[in-house]
Structure formats: structure tokens, C-alpha cells
Design a protein around this motif. Structure first.
Motif, mmCIF file in Angstrom:
data_model
loop_
_atom_site.group_PDB
_atom_site.id
_atom_site.type_symbol
_atom_site.label_atom_id
_atom_site.label_comp_id
_atom_site.label_asym_id
_atom_site.label_seq_id
_atom_site.Cartn_x
_atom_site.Cartn_y
_atom_site.Cartn_z
ATOM 1 N N ALA A 93 11.457 -2.413 8.213
ATOM 2 C CA ALA A 93 11.913 -1.020 8.242
ATOM 3 C C ALA A 93 13.195 -0.913 9.062
ATOM 4 N N GLY A 94 13.256 -1.624 10.172
ATOM 5 C CA GLY A 94 14.462 -1.625 10.998
ATOM 6 C C GLY A 94 15.663 -2.188 10.261
ATOM 7 N N GLU A 95 15.452 -3.257 9.504
ATOM 8 C CA GLU A 95 16.548 -3.833 8.716
ATOM 9 C C GLU A 95 17.054 -2.830 7.681
ATOM 10 N N GLY A 154 15.981 4.630 -2.013
ATOM 11 C CA GLY A 154 17.115 4.323 -1.153
ATOM 12 C C GLY A 154 16.602 3.592 0.066
ATOM 13 N N ALA A 155 17.503 3.006 0.830
ATOM 14 C CA ALA A 155 17.100 2.229 2.003
ATOM 15 C C ALA A 155 16.354 3.098 3.011
ATOM 16 N N ALA A 156 16.830 4.313 3.247
ATOM 17 C CA ALA A 156 16.193 5.180 4.238
ATOM 18 C C ALA A 156 14.774 5.564 3.818
ATOM 19 N N GLU A 157 14.589 5.898 2.535
ATOM 20 C CA GLU A 157 13.259 6.267 2.050
ATOM 21 C C GLU A 157 12.288 5.092 2.174
ATOM 22 N N LEU A 158 12.748 3.921 1.792
ATOM 23 C CA LEU A 158 11.893 2.741 1.896
ATOM 24 C C LEU A 158 11.588 2.411 3.354
ATOM 25 N N ALA A 159 12.560 2.603 4.234
ATOM 26 C CA ALA A 159 12.335 2.358 5.665
ATOM 27 C C ALA A 159 11.261 3.298 6.198
ATOM 28 N N ASP A 160 11.293 4.561 5.782
ATOM 29 C CA ASP A 160 10.283 5.526 6.234
ATOM 30 C C ASP A 160 8.891 5.123 5.767
ATOM 31 N N GLY A 164 0.780 -1.221 0.000
ATOM 32 C CA GLY A 164 0.000 0.000 0.000
ATOM 33 C C GLY A 164 0.815 1.276 0.000
ATOM 34 N N GLY A 165 2.121 1.169 -0.062
ATOM 35 C CA GLY A 165 2.972 2.355 -0.084
ATOM 36 C C GLY A 165 3.022 2.972 -1.467
ATOM 37 N N ALA A 190 7.750 2.100 7.741
ATOM 38 C CA ALA A 190 7.383 2.454 9.115
ATOM 39 C C ALA A 190 5.982 3.064 9.150
ATOM 40 N N ASP A 191 5.658 3.916 8.181
ATOM 41 C CA ASP A 191 4.315 4.499 8.111
ATOM 42 C C ASP A 191 3.264 3.421 7.850
ATOM 43 N N LEU A 192 3.571 2.519 6.931
ATOM 44 C CA LEU A 192 2.646 1.418 6.655
ATOM 45 C C LEU A 192 2.472 0.527 7.881
ATOM 46 N N ALA A 193 3.558 0.274 8.590
ATOM 47 C CA ALA A 193 3.489 -0.564 9.790
ATOM 48 C C ALA A 193 2.529 0.044 10.802
ATOM 49 N N ASP A 194 2.593 1.356 10.975
ATOM 50 C CA ASP A 194 1.675 2.027 11.904
ATOM 51 C C ASP A 194 0.224 1.786 11.505
ATOM 52 N N GLU A 195 -0.062 1.887 10.204
ATOM 53 C CA GLU A 195 -1.425 1.657 9.723
ATOM 54 C C GLU A 195 -1.862 0.211 9.971
ATOM 55 N N TYR A 196 -0.984 -0.724 9.660
ATOM 56 C CA TYR A 196 -1.325 -2.139 9.836
ATOM 57 C C TYR A 196 -1.485 -2.477 11.313
#
Length: 122
Positions: free
Chosen positions: A67-69, A32-38, A24-25, A41-47
Motif C-alpha cells: 500500500a505504501g509503494e 488507480g494507485a490511490a484506490e488500490l492503496a486504500d 480478499g479485497g 491498507a484496509d486488508l492489511a489491518d484485517e490481516y
């Protein structure tokens, strides 16, 4: 040898970006890794906040882990590419597990949003 690692890293970023879109992102151009992690993390909050059941919340916890990885991969950026790739591969595995929580197998190419294959949580 460095070019080989860079190619592997770039391919992993593309595969992860495809999985992010599946969950859903928004599609990220030149991710980049940081952008994908962000985004993860937003998707994780929703889920995690979803009322659609325990399987969705488990998927959210796995999205948070992925996201942590990716954040750990970003710490090393271009300095230790084998370590970066290890974290990215772990993120891919965790995202595949999150798909499994939703009853979907994600290994291999993932259908992009717009093709009707997304698993957004609303």
C-alpha cells in the motif's frame, strides 16, 4: 515513448488489482494507485489483527508495505511514469511475497474471487 509507459502502468494496475482481489479485497473497476492503496491498507489491518497465525500477520505487514509503494506511485501520477512504474513493480513483488507467506505463488495471472481462489482472512 509516453504511450509505452502508460501501457505498462495500466497493465501493472490490472495485475495489482487481481492480487488485491486474491487477498480478499473488492474488485475495483478502472483502478488507480490511490484506490488500490486504500483497499490494501484496509486488508492489511484485517490481516495484522488476525488470530490465524504469524504467517497471516506477516502477509499483513507486506500488504501494508505494498500500500505504501502504491501511495508513493500516486504521488507522481502521470508526471514521472518510470518512477510510478518502479513503485508499482515493487508493490507487485511485495504482494507476491505476501502470497508466499500464505503458501501461494502469485506470479502471473491470479484467479479472481468467485473462482474459489481467494485467501480472505476472517
Amino acid at each position: 515513448m509516453t504511450v509505452w509507459w502508460v501501457g505498462r502502468r495500466d497493465a501493472a494496475l490490472v495485475r495489482i488489482a487481481e492480487r488485491v482481489v486474491f487477498f480478499g479485497g473488492e474488485a475495483v473497476e478502472d483502478p488507480g494507485a490511490a484506490e488500490l492503496a486504500d483497499v490494501l491498507a484496509d486488508l492489511a489491518d484485517e490481516y495484522l489483527a488476525s488470530v490465524r497465525g504469524e504467517a497471516v500477520r506477516r502477509a499483513g505487514a507486506l500488504l501494508e508495505e505494498a500500500a505504501g509503494e502504491l501511495r508513493r506511485a500516486d504521488l507522481f501520477r502521470g508526471t514521472l511514469l518510470p518512477v510510478v512504474l518502479r513503485h508499482m513493480r515493487r508493490a507487485e513483488v511485495v504482494l507476491d511475497e505476501a502470497g508466499g507467506c500464505l503458501g501461494v505463488t502469485l506470479r502471473g495471472p491470479v484467479p479472481l474471487a468467485g473462482g474459489g481462489g481467494g485467501a480472505g482472512v476472517r
